[in-house]
Write a protein that holds these residues in place. Structure first.
Motif, PDB file in Angstrom:
ATOM      1  N   ILE A  99     -14.792 -35.381  20.712  1.00  0.00           N
ATOM      2  CA  ILE A  99     -15.374 -34.549  21.772  1.00  0.00           C
ATOM      3  C   ILE A  99     -15.901 -35.420  22.907  1.00  0.00           C
ATOM      4  O   ILE A  99     -15.657 -35.149  24.095  1.00  0.00           O
ATOM      5  CB  ILE A  99     -16.507 -33.670  21.194  1.00  0.00           C
ATOM      6  N   ASN A 100     -16.605 -36.478  22.546  1.00  0.00           N
ATOM      7  CA  ASN A 100     -17.167 -37.382  23.553  1.00  0.00           C
ATOM      8  C   ASN A 100     -16.076 -38.004  24.406  1.00  0.00           C
ATOM      9  O   ASN A 100     -16.136 -37.978  25.644  1.00  0.00           O
ATOM     10  CB  ASN A 100     -17.969 -38.477  22.840  1.00  0.00           C
ATOM     11  N   PHE A 101     -15.047 -38.550  23.764  1.00  0.00           N
ATOM     12  CA  PHE A 101     -13.986 -39.226  24.504  1.00  0.00           C
ATOM     13  C   PHE A 101     -13.155 -38.239  25.321  1.00  0.00           C
ATOM     14  O   PHE A 101     -12.739 -38.548  26.440  1.00  0.00           O
ATOM     15  CB  PHE A 101     -13.083 -39.992  23.526  1.00  0.00           C
ATOM     16  N   SER A 102     -12.926 -37.052  24.778  1.00  0.00           N
ATOM     17  CA  SER A 102     -12.130 -36.041  25.493  1.00  0.00           C
ATOM     18  C   SER A 102     -12.817 -35.604  26.780  1.00  0.00           C
ATOM     19  O   SER A 102     -12.172 -35.443  27.825  1.00  0.00           O
ATOM     20  CB  SER A 102     -11.887 -34.829  24.589  1.00  0.00           C
ATOM     21  N   LEU A 103     -14.125 -35.413  26.717  1.00  0.00           N
ATOM     22  CA  LEU A 103     -14.868 -35.005  27.912  1.00  0.00           C
ATOM     23  C   LEU A 103     -14.828 -36.080  28.993  1.00  0.00           C
ATOM     24  O   LEU A 103     -14.625 -35.783  30.177  1.00  0.00           O
ATOM     25  CB  LEU A 103     -16.313 -34.686  27.545  1.00  0.00           C
ATOM     26  N   LEU A 104     -14.988 -37.337  28.579  1.00  0.00           N
ATOM     27  CA  LEU A 104     -14.966 -38.428  29.552  1.00  0.00           C
ATOM     28  C   LEU A 104     -13.581 -38.616  30.153  1.00  0.00           C
ATOM     29  O   LEU A 104     -13.435 -38.893  31.343  1.00  0.00           O
ATOM     30  CB  LEU A 104     -15.439 -39.724  28.886  1.00  0.00           C
ATOM     31  N   CYS A 105     -12.535 -38.448  29.331  1.00  0.00           N
ATOM     32  CA  CYS A 105     -11.165 -38.573  29.843  1.00  0.00           C
ATOM     33  C   CYS A 105     -10.817 -37.425  30.782  1.00  0.00           C
ATOM     34  O   CYS A 105     -10.097 -37.614  31.763  1.00  0.00           O
ATOM     35  CB  CYS A 105     -10.172 -38.618  28.682  1.00  0.00           C
ATOM     36  N   THR A 106     -11.319 -36.232  30.469  1.00  0.00           N
ATOM     37  CA  THR A 106     -11.098 -35.085  31.356  1.00  0.00           C
ATOM     38  C   THR A 106     -11.707 -35.354  32.724  1.00  0.00           C
ATOM     39  O   THR A 106     -11.111 -35.058  33.763  1.00  0.00           O
ATOM     40  CB  THR A 106     -11.715 -33.817  30.751  1.00  0.00           C
ATOM     41  N   TYR A 107     -12.887 -35.948  32.718  1.00  0.00           N
ATOM     42  CA  TYR A 107     -13.524 -36.315  33.984  1.00  0.00           C
ATOM     43  C   TYR A 107     -12.658 -37.298  34.762  1.00  0.00           C
ATOM     44  O   TYR A 107     -12.454 -37.147  35.963  1.00  0.00           O
ATOM     45  CB  TYR A 107     -14.897 -36.922  33.730  1.00  0.00           C
ATOM     46  N   ASP A 108     -12.129 -38.320  34.069  1.00  0.00           N
ATOM     47  CA  ASP A 108     -11.317 -39.336  34.742  1.00  0.00           C
ATOM     48  C   ASP A 108     -10.080 -38.718  35.380  1.00  0.00           C
ATOM     49  O   ASP A 108      -9.635 -39.151  36.442  1.00  0.00           O
ATOM     50  CB  ASP A 108     -10.899 -40.414  33.741  1.00  0.00           C
ATOM     51  N   ILE A 109      -9.535 -37.694  34.742  1.00  0.00           N
ATOM     52  CA  ILE A 109      -8.323 -37.057  35.254  1.00  0.00           C
ATOM     53  C   ILE A 109      -8.613 -36.240  36.508  1.00  0.00           C
ATOM     54  O   ILE A 109      -7.887 -36.295  37.504  1.00  0.00           O
ATOM     55  CB  ILE A 109      -7.692 -36.157  34.165  1.00  0.00           C
ATOM     56  N   ILE A 110      -9.717 -35.491  36.479  1.00  0.00           N
ATOM     57  CA  ILE A 110      -9.982 -34.581  37.598  1.00  0.00           C
ATOM     58  C   ILE A 110     -10.710 -35.246  38.761  1.00  0.00           C
ATOM     59  O   ILE A 110     -10.659 -34.757  39.885  1.00  0.00           O
ATOM     60  CB  ILE A 110     -10.790 -33.349  37.136  1.00  0.00           C
ATOM     61  N   VAL A 111     -11.398 -36.369  38.491  1.00  0.00           N
ATOM     62  CA  VAL A 111     -12.211 -36.960  39.554  1.00  0.00           C
ATOM     63  C   VAL A 111     -11.370 -37.443  40.720  1.00  0.00           C
ATOM     64  O   VAL A 111     -11.807 -37.415  41.881  1.00  0.00           O
ATOM     65  CB  VAL A 111     -13.069 -38.117  38.994  1.00  0.00           C
TER      66      VAL A 111
END
Length: 308
Positions: free
Chosen positions: A244-256
């Protein structure tokens, strides 16, 4: 190409001038990097040094923590050098290498978590078949697949970017990520499509596999005895927290990259720092405290309890 990219560091941009507090920044980041290496390496050492931890689940945990060390080493040394430099620059080739390592190792994280989920599924749902399924050969194949599959796919994207014509040489990031697409004079449709293909293969499909696997484990655990439910919670919960932690951070990297202009600078800075700071420190803490067998050896090593 011989061009160099002028990298604007968000950790400094708009807050404090580099030269004024660069030694403070250097010491803070250096301390964090040492903590990441020591904490992850300690758990890996415990797994390697104790025979009772030479099981597939712990081997995958050691591989995940080693992946975190490599992930951090891809970013922190360059960041430390930049704090002591008069200007923050990186060659285009080096930027592509950092980009490659960042996403290849990020993809490996998802695949290693998928391997862990499969191991827990077989252990809890098919205990009698576990020794014949999770053999030494199977473990080696899963580890090789977890590291090589993302690397080869991301390498394809890097090669496609190598000869792209650049019209900009400024990156407003602290390391090379998807933002490099903004440097191109004309966005490439082929690169975009291939990027989506990689994202599906190394992130979304493994994520769906992990969630469906843990859902099956949960359903089966609820139908069985209390001991099985306890085992499922003890071994699966740390993996889910890390996922969950890594998925949320990766989602941020994709959309930022797409929403950079509409994200407040402070929020952008905090999330970027979490991606390179919080997650590599989060893994060893979770596995060191939540995995009972690892925690037992950790306490013994730190002399928090008497050796048996």
């Amino acid at each position: 190409m011989d061009e160099e990219l002028n990298v604007t560091y968000l950790i400094l941009d708009g807050y404090v001038e580099v030269h004024k507090y660069r030694y403070l920044y250097f010491m803070v980041v250096f301390t964090v990097y040492i903590l990441i290496i020591c904490s992850n390496s300690t758990i890996v050492y415990l797994i390697w040094n104790h025979q009772d931890l030479h099981e597939p689940m712990y081997i995958f945990i050691a591989a995940l923590l080693l992946n975190s060390v490599l992930f951090s080493t891809n970013i922190y040394p360059k960041l430390l050098v930049d704090f002591l430099s008069g200007k923050q620059i990186i060659s285009y080739q080096a930027c592509l290498v950092q980009y490659f390592m960042f996403y290849a190792l990020g993809g490996s994280e998802f695949l290693l978590l998928a391997a862990m989920a499969y191991d827990r599924y077989v252990s809890i749902c098919k205990p009698l078949q576990y020794p014949t399924i999770m053999t030494k050969k199977a473990i080696i194949m899963l580890l090789a697949l977890s590291w090589l599959a993302p690397a080869f796919q991301v390498m394809g994207g890097v090669l496609m970017r190598t000869n792209q014509k650049l019209c900009s040489f400024t990156l407003k990031v602290i390391f090379c990520n998807n933002s490099i697409y903004k440097l191109q004079c004309v966005p490439s449709t082929a690169i975009t499509i291939y990027g989506v293909f990689i994202l599906l293969n190394v992130a979304y499909f493994p994520l769906l596999f992990i969630l469906s696997t843990y859902a099956k484990i949960y359903i089966i655990a609820c139908r069985t005895c209390k001991e099985v439910r306890k085992k499922a919670i003890e071994t699966c919960l740390p993996h889910l927290l890390v996922l969950i932690n890594f998925s949320l951070l990766c989602t941020y990297d994709i959309i930022v990259v797409r929403l950079e202009s509409s994200i407040p600078k402070t929020a952008h800075l905090i999330m970027t720092l979490q991606l390179i700071l919080y997650h590599p420190l989060f893994n060893p803490v979770i596995y060191g405290l939540k995995m009972k067998e690892i925690y037992k050896h950790l306490k013994q090593m730190l002399h928090l309890e008497k050796m048996n």
